[in-house]
Design a protein around this motif. Structure first.
Motif, PDB file in Angstrom:
ATOM      1  N   SER A 161       0.832  -1.213   0.000  1.00 58.64           N
ATOM      2  CA  SER A 161       0.000   0.000   0.000  1.00 58.64           C
ATOM      3  C   SER A 161       0.863   1.258   0.000  1.00 58.64           C
ATOM      4  O   SER A 161       0.599   2.200  -0.754  1.00 58.64           O
ATOM      5  CB  SER A 161      -0.915   0.013   1.220  1.00 58.64           C
ATOM      6  OG  SER A 161      -1.838  -1.051   1.160  1.00 58.64           O
ATOM      7  N   TYR A 171       1.002   4.245  -2.963  1.00 59.88           N
ATOM      8  CA  TYR A 171       0.801   5.676  -2.726  1.00 59.88           C
ATOM      9  C   TYR A 171       2.035   6.476  -3.138  1.00 59.88           C
ATOM     10  O   TYR A 171       1.927   7.558  -3.704  1.00 59.88           O
ATOM     11  CB  TYR A 171       0.467   5.952  -1.251  1.00 59.88           C
ATOM     12  CG  TYR A 171      -1.002   5.807  -0.954  1.00 59.88           C
ATOM     13  CD1 TYR A 171      -1.930   6.659  -1.555  1.00 59.88           C
ATOM     14  CD2 TYR A 171      -1.469   4.834  -0.089  1.00 59.88           C
ATOM     15  CE1 TYR A 171      -3.286   6.543  -1.288  1.00 59.88           C
ATOM     16  CE2 TYR A 171      -2.830   4.708   0.190  1.00 59.88           C
ATOM     17  CZ  TYR A 171      -3.726   5.564  -0.421  1.00 59.88           C
ATOM     18  OH  TYR A 171      -5.068   5.448  -0.160  1.00 59.88           O
ATOM     19  N   ILE A 228       2.936  10.086  -2.095  1.00 59.20           N
ATOM     20  CA  ILE A 228       2.529  10.141  -0.693  1.00 59.20           C
ATOM     21  C   ILE A 228       3.395   9.139   0.052  1.00 59.20           C
ATOM     22  O   ILE A 228       3.491   7.974  -0.336  1.00 59.20           O
ATOM     23  CB  ILE A 228       1.039   9.811  -0.519  1.00 59.20           C
ATOM     24  CG1 ILE A 228       0.190  10.914  -1.162  1.00 59.20           C
ATOM     25  CG2 ILE A 228       0.683   9.635   0.955  1.00 59.20           C
ATOM     26  CD1 ILE A 228      -1.291  10.626  -1.190  1.00 59.20           C
ATOM     27  N   GLN A 252       2.997  14.375   1.548  1.00 61.39           N
ATOM     28  CA  GLN A 252       2.985  14.329   0.092  1.00 61.39           C
ATOM     29  C   GLN A 252       4.014  15.296  -0.462  1.00 61.39           C
ATOM     30  O   GLN A 252       4.179  16.404   0.054  1.00 61.39           O
ATOM     31  CB  GLN A 252       1.588  14.670  -0.435  1.00 61.39           C
ATOM     32  CG  GLN A 252       1.434  14.462  -1.920  1.00 61.39           C
ATOM     33  CD  GLN A 252      -0.009  14.573  -2.377  1.00 61.39           C
ATOM     34  OE1 GLN A 252      -0.839  15.174  -1.721  1.00 61.39           O
ATOM     35  NE2 GLN A 252      -0.299  13.975  -3.524  1.00 61.39           N
ATOM     36  N   LEU A 283      -3.463  16.381  -1.676  1.00 58.53           N
ATOM     37  CA  LEU A 283      -4.495  16.117  -0.686  1.00 58.53           C
ATOM     38  C   LEU A 283      -4.309  16.999   0.544  1.00 58.53           C
ATOM     39  O   LEU A 283      -3.181  17.196   1.001  1.00 58.53           O
ATOM     40  CB  LEU A 283      -4.438  14.654  -0.246  1.00 58.53           C
ATOM     41  CG  LEU A 283      -4.725  13.606  -1.314  1.00 58.53           C
ATOM     42  CD1 LEU A 283      -4.567  12.207  -0.735  1.00 58.53           C
ATOM     43  CD2 LEU A 283      -6.113  13.785  -1.895  1.00 58.53           C
ATOM     44  N   ASP A 331      -7.573  14.411   4.320  1.00 59.15           N
ATOM     45  CA  ASP A 331      -7.586  13.284   3.376  1.00 59.15           C
ATOM     46  C   ASP A 331      -6.347  12.408   3.526  1.00 59.15           C
ATOM     47  O   ASP A 331      -6.422  11.180   3.367  1.00 59.15           O
ATOM     48  CB  ASP A 331      -7.709  13.789   1.942  1.00 59.15           C
ATOM     49  CG  ASP A 331      -9.083  14.392   1.652  1.00 59.15           C
ATOM     50  OD1 ASP A 331      -9.997  14.215   2.474  1.00 59.15           O
ATOM     51  OD2 ASP A 331      -9.221  15.053   0.605  1.00 59.15           O
ATOM     52  N   LEU A 332      -5.200  13.018   3.815  1.00 62.28           N
ATOM     53  CA  LEU A 332      -3.996  12.221   4.053  1.00 62.28           C
ATOM     54  C   LEU A 332      -4.193  11.308   5.263  1.00 62.28           C
ATOM     55  O   LEU A 332      -3.828  10.127   5.230  1.00 62.28           O
ATOM     56  CB  LEU A 332      -2.779  13.123   4.266  1.00 62.28           C
ATOM     57  CG  LEU A 332      -2.238  13.844   3.035  1.00 62.28           C
ATOM     58  CD1 LEU A 332      -1.179  14.854   3.452  1.00 62.28           C
ATOM     59  CD2 LEU A 332      -1.677  12.852   2.035  1.00 62.28           C
ATOM     60  N   GLN A 346      -7.006  10.160   6.406  1.00 60.66           N
ATOM     61  CA  GLN A 346      -7.956   9.115   6.013  1.00 60.66           C
ATOM     62  C   GLN A 346      -7.247   7.998   5.247  1.00 60.66           C
ATOM     63  O   GLN A 346      -7.492   6.818   5.489  1.00 60.66           O
ATOM     64  CB  GLN A 346      -9.083   9.707   5.171  1.00 60.66           C
ATOM     65  CG  GLN A 346     -10.129   8.705   4.762  1.00 60.66           C
ATOM     66  CD  GLN A 346     -11.209   9.323   3.886  1.00 60.66           C
ATOM     67  OE1 GLN A 346     -11.335  10.541   3.788  1.00 60.66           O
ATOM     68  NE2 GLN A 346     -11.985   8.481   3.240  1.00 60.66           N
ATOM     69  N   ARG A 347      -6.342   8.383   4.337  1.00 63.01           N
ATOM     70  CA  ARG A 347      -5.591   7.378   3.573  1.00 63.01           C
ATOM     71  C   ARG A 347      -4.747   6.507   4.502  1.00 63.01           C
ATOM     72  O   ARG A 347      -4.683   5.291   4.346  1.00 63.01           O
ATOM     73  CB  ARG A 347      -4.684   8.045   2.535  1.00 63.01           C
ATOM     74  CG  ARG A 347      -5.371   8.862   1.474  1.00 63.01           C
ATOM     75  CD  ARG A 347      -6.301   8.028   0.606  1.00 63.01           C
ATOM     76  NE  ARG A 347      -6.676   8.648  -0.627  1.00 63.01           N
ATOM     77  CZ  ARG A 347      -7.546   9.647  -0.774  1.00 63.01           C
ATOM     78  NH1 ARG A 347      -8.112  10.192   0.267  1.00 63.01           N
ATOM     79  NH2 ARG A 347      -7.848  10.112  -1.970  1.00 63.01           N
ATOM     80  N   GLU A 381      -6.869   4.003   6.335  1.00 58.88           N
ATOM     81  CA  GLU A 381      -7.233   2.899   5.441  1.00 58.88           C
ATOM     82  C   GLU A 381      -6.076   1.922   5.265  1.00 58.88           C
ATOM     83  O   GLU A 381      -6.283   0.706   5.243  1.00 58.88           O
ATOM     84  CB  GLU A 381      -7.677   3.448   4.086  1.00 58.88           C
ATOM     85  CG  GLU A 381      -8.995   4.193   4.143  1.00 58.88           C
ATOM     86  CD  GLU A 381      -9.299   4.987   2.873  1.00 58.88           C
ATOM     87  OE1 GLU A 381      -8.490   4.951   1.912  1.00 58.88           O
ATOM     88  OE2 GLU A 381     -10.347   5.662   2.854  1.00 58.88           O
ATOM     89  N   VAL A 382      -4.861   2.445   5.136  1.00 59.71           N
ATOM     90  CA  VAL A 382      -3.687   1.586   4.954  1.00 59.71           C
ATOM     91  C   VAL A 382      -3.485   0.689   6.168  1.00 59.71           C
ATOM     92  O   VAL A 382      -3.200  -0.503   6.041  1.00 59.71           O
ATOM     93  CB  VAL A 382      -2.415   2.434   4.679  1.00 59.71           C
ATOM     94  CG1 VAL A 382      -1.155   1.598   4.812  1.00 59.71           C
ATOM     95  CG2 VAL A 382      -2.490   3.065   3.294  1.00 59.71           C
TER      96      VAL A 382
END
Length: 158
Positions: A21, A25, A31, A49, A58, A62-63, A65-66, A69-70
């Motif tokens: 992941s 990114y 990222i 980023q 982002l 949002d970063l 959130q990513r 998720e990872v």
């Protein structure tokens, strides 16, 4: 992923998922994810980023959130993830040195830039000689001037 070795609880499958992941990114959006610290069931993760060709950036929310998720499904029950998001700030990249580099690359004189930016020659001279600091407005003006000139230059080469 820098610092992944600090996550000693990971299974091989979880480690491979995180690395895959993070690499995706990094490759697609520049990222980067780093594990900074692991202590007392708390993991501190930095996600940031860098400049990318697509110029899609982002915001911090949002970063984060990513990153969530990872790491989903990779942290033991009851562990807390502290996220530090550092969004890309293009104006931080604009310095007197970077302006001089672009000026040389694009074959511009101080007079050319003053005319294109509608800045008096005397003020441009002060900026380029380091006698006057760059304001946010000026950094933005140089940034977009160079982006425009690069696109125009690219059209002529095509």
């Amino acid at each position: 992923m820098k610092g992944i070795e600090k996550l000693t609880h990971l299974t091989t499958e979880q480690r491979e998922k995180l690395i895959h992941s993070a690499n995706q990114y990094k490759r697609l959006a520049r990222i980067y994810i780093e594990v900074l610290d692991v202590e007392n069931k708390e993991v501190t993760i930095k996600i940031f980023q860098l400049e990318n060709k697509a110029e899609k950036y982002l915001p911090g929310k949002d970063l984060k959130q990513r990153a969530q998720e990872v790491f989903e499904g990779c942290m033991p029950e009851g562990w807390e993830i502290n996220l530090i998001a550092v969004p890309y700030k293009f104006l931080d990249q604009i310095t007197l040195e970077s302006i001089r580099e672009k000026q040389k690359e694009l074959g511009l004189t101080d007079t050319n830039m003053a005319r294109l930016l509608n800045i008096r020659k005397e003020n441009m001279s002060r900026i380029m000689n380091g006698k006057r600091g760059l304001t946010q407005w000026q950094k933005s003006a140089f940034y977009y001037l160079f982006k425009w000139l690069e696109k125009e230059h690219g059209k002529k080469d095509a």
